[in-house]
Design a protein around this motif. Structure first.
Motif, PDB file in Angstrom:
ATOM      1  N   GLY A  12      -9.327   8.428  -0.706  1.00  0.00           N
ATOM      2  CA  GLY A  12     -10.407   7.471  -0.884  1.00  0.00           C
ATOM      3  C   GLY A  12     -11.311   7.757  -2.061  1.00  0.00           C
ATOM      4  O   GLY A  12     -12.425   7.270  -2.138  1.00  0.00           O
ATOM      5  N   LYS A  13     -10.840   8.551  -3.001  1.00  0.00           N
ATOM      6  CA  LYS A  13     -11.675   8.944  -4.130  1.00  0.00           C
ATOM      7  C   LYS A  13     -11.377   8.141  -5.395  1.00  0.00           C
ATOM      8  O   LYS A  13     -11.770   8.527  -6.471  1.00  0.00           O
ATOM      9  N   SER A  14     -10.701   7.028  -5.251  1.00  0.00           N
ATOM     10  CA  SER A  14     -10.384   6.186  -6.411  1.00  0.00           C
ATOM     11  C   SER A  14     -10.871   4.778  -6.153  1.00  0.00           C
ATOM     12  O   SER A  14     -10.748   4.266  -5.048  1.00  0.00           O
ATOM     13  N   ASP A  15     -11.405   4.148  -7.173  1.00  0.00           N
ATOM     14  CA  ASP A  15     -11.824   2.764  -7.023  1.00  0.00           C
ATOM     15  C   ASP A  15     -10.624   1.844  -7.205  1.00  0.00           C
ATOM     16  O   ASP A  15      -9.538   2.273  -7.582  1.00  0.00           O
ATOM     17  N   SER A  16     -10.819   0.569  -6.922  1.00  0.00           N
ATOM     18  CA  SER A  16      -9.690  -0.361  -6.961  1.00  0.00           C
ATOM     19  C   SER A  16      -9.110  -0.505  -8.362  1.00  0.00           C
ATOM     20  O   SER A  16      -7.901  -0.620  -8.529  1.00  0.00           O
ATOM     21  N   TYR A  17      -9.951  -0.477  -9.384  1.00  0.00           N
ATOM     22  CA  TYR A  17      -9.456  -0.580 -10.757  1.00  0.00           C
ATOM     23  C   TYR A  17      -8.524   0.596 -11.077  1.00  0.00           C
ATOM     24  O   TYR A  17      -7.450   0.408 -11.645  1.00  0.00           O
ATOM     25  N   SER A  18      -8.936   1.808 -10.690  1.00  0.00           N
ATOM     26  CA  SER A  18      -8.110   3.000 -10.941  1.00  0.00           C
ATOM     27  C   SER A  18      -6.794   2.923 -10.188  1.00  0.00           C
ATOM     28  O   SER A  18      -5.732   3.246 -10.729  1.00  0.00           O
ATOM     29  N   MET A  19      -6.847   2.482  -8.927  1.00  0.00           N
ATOM     30  CA  MET A  19      -5.621   2.388  -8.138  1.00  0.00           C
ATOM     31  C   MET A  19      -4.667   1.367  -8.740  1.00  0.00           C
ATOM     32  O   MET A  19      -3.465   1.607  -8.826  1.00  0.00           O
ATOM     33  N   LYS A  20      -5.176   0.215  -9.172  1.00  0.00           N
ATOM     34  CA  LYS A  20      -4.317  -0.803  -9.793  1.00  0.00           C
ATOM     35  C   LYS A  20      -3.697  -0.282 -11.084  1.00  0.00           C
ATOM     36  O   LYS A  20      -2.534  -0.547 -11.379  1.00  0.00           O
ATOM     37  N   THR A  21      -4.475   0.504 -11.842  1.00  0.00           N
ATOM     38  CA  THR A  21      -3.961   1.086 -13.084  1.00  0.00           C
ATOM     39  C   THR A  21      -2.856   2.088 -12.781  1.00  0.00           C
ATOM     40  O   THR A  21      -1.797   2.074 -13.428  1.00  0.00           O
ATOM     41  N   ILE A  22      -3.081   2.945 -11.804  1.00  0.00           N
ATOM     42  CA  ILE A  22      -2.077   3.948 -11.424  1.00  0.00           C
ATOM     43  C   ILE A  22      -0.808   3.261 -10.928  1.00  0.00           C
ATOM     44  O   ILE A  22       0.309   3.604 -11.337  1.00  0.00           O
ATOM     45  N   ILE A  23      -0.965   2.270 -10.055  1.00  0.00           N
ATOM     46  CA  ILE A  23       0.199   1.549  -9.526  1.00  0.00           C
ATOM     47  C   ILE A  23       0.935   0.837 -10.656  1.00  0.00           C
ATOM     48  O   ILE A  23       2.166   0.828 -10.701  1.00  0.00           O
ATOM     49  N   GLY A  24       0.187   0.254 -11.585  1.00  0.00           N
ATOM     50  CA  GLY A  24       0.819  -0.396 -12.738  1.00  0.00           C
ATOM     51  C   GLY A  24       1.608   0.573 -13.593  1.00  0.00           C
ATOM     52  O   GLY A  24       2.680   0.243 -14.093  1.00  0.00           O
ATOM     53  N   ASN A  25       1.102   1.798 -13.756  1.00  0.00           N
ATOM     54  CA  ASN A  25       1.803   2.805 -14.556  1.00  0.00           C
ATOM     55  C   ASN A  25       3.032   3.345 -13.835  1.00  0.00           C
ATOM     56  O   ASN A  25       4.039   3.646 -14.475  1.00  0.00           O
ATOM     57  N   VAL A  26       2.967   3.468 -12.508  1.00  0.00           N
ATOM     58  CA  VAL A  26       4.118   3.948 -11.739  1.00  0.00           C
ATOM     59  C   VAL A  26       5.202   2.874 -11.708  1.00  0.00           C
ATOM     60  O   VAL A  26       6.383   3.171 -11.796  1.00  0.00           O
ATOM     61  N   GLY A  27       4.796   1.605 -11.577  1.00  0.00           N
ATOM     62  CA  GLY A  27       5.733   0.492 -11.613  1.00  0.00           C
ATOM     63  C   GLY A  27       6.664   0.367 -10.422  1.00  0.00           C
ATOM     64  O   GLY A  27       7.861   0.155 -10.608  1.00  0.00           O
ATOM     65  N   PRO A  28       6.134   0.456  -9.197  1.00  0.00           N
ATOM     66  CA  PRO A  28       7.034   0.315  -8.039  1.00  0.00           C
ATOM     67  C   PRO A  28       7.501  -1.126  -7.873  1.00  0.00           C
ATOM     68  O   PRO A  28       6.799  -2.065  -8.250  1.00  0.00           O
ATOM     69  N   ARG A  29       8.698  -1.290  -7.334  1.00  0.00           N
ATOM     70  CA  ARG A  29       9.170  -2.632  -7.003  1.00  0.00           C
ATOM     71  C   ARG A  29       8.645  -3.054  -5.644  1.00  0.00           C
ATOM     72  O   ARG A  29       8.436  -4.230  -5.392  1.00  0.00           O
ATOM     73  N   GLU A  30       8.467  -2.065  -4.761  1.00  0.00           N
ATOM     74  CA  GLU A  30       7.944  -2.321  -3.422  1.00  0.00           C
ATOM     75  C   GLU A  30       6.899  -1.270  -3.108  1.00  0.00           C
ATOM     76  O   GLU A  30       6.995  -0.133  -3.571  1.00  0.00           O
ATOM     77  N   LEU A  31       5.903  -1.654  -2.326  1.00  0.00           N
ATOM     78  CA  LEU A  31       4.750  -0.792  -2.102  1.00  0.00           C
ATOM     79  C   LEU A  31       4.280  -0.915  -0.667  1.00  0.00           C
ATOM     80  O   LEU A  31       4.238  -2.015  -0.115  1.00  0.00           O
ATOM     81  N   VAL A  32       3.938   0.225  -0.045  1.00  0.00           N
ATOM     82  CA  VAL A  32       3.341   0.243   1.285  1.00  0.00           C
ATOM     83  C   VAL A  32       1.926   0.782   1.128  1.00  0.00           C
ATOM     84  O   VAL A  32       1.732   1.898   0.658  1.00  0.00           O
TER      85      VAL A  32
END
Length: 70
Positions: A12-32
């Motif tokens: 819980g130490k990341s804001d939504s902008y940071s999480m979206k950036t991290i997820i965008g960089n990882v590039g998953p096709r599916e996410l839980v």
């Protein structure tokens, strides 16, 4: 089949902008997405659906996702 499971634990130490950036960089096709307030989870799910993530799962408390069929 080739698959990789990746766990990103930020406690819980990341804001939504940071999480979206991290997820965008990882590039998953599916996410839980697990844990977090329902509003925060909804906002994150809506944000990543606009990216290249094909399926986003956000199970509620005590619900499960069968990852063998993902």
């Amino acid at each position: 089949m080739r698959a990789t499971v990746m766990l990103l634990d930020f406690e819980g130490k990341s804001d939504s902008y940071s999480m979206k950036t991290i997820i965008g960089n990882v590039g998953p096709r599916e996410l839980v997405v697990v844990s977090g307030s329902s509003a925060a989870v909804r906002m994150l799910v809506q944000g990543v659906k606009s990216e290249d993530v094909r399926k986003v799962y956000s199970p509620g408390n005590l619900q499960y996702v069968n990852i063998s069929s993902i």
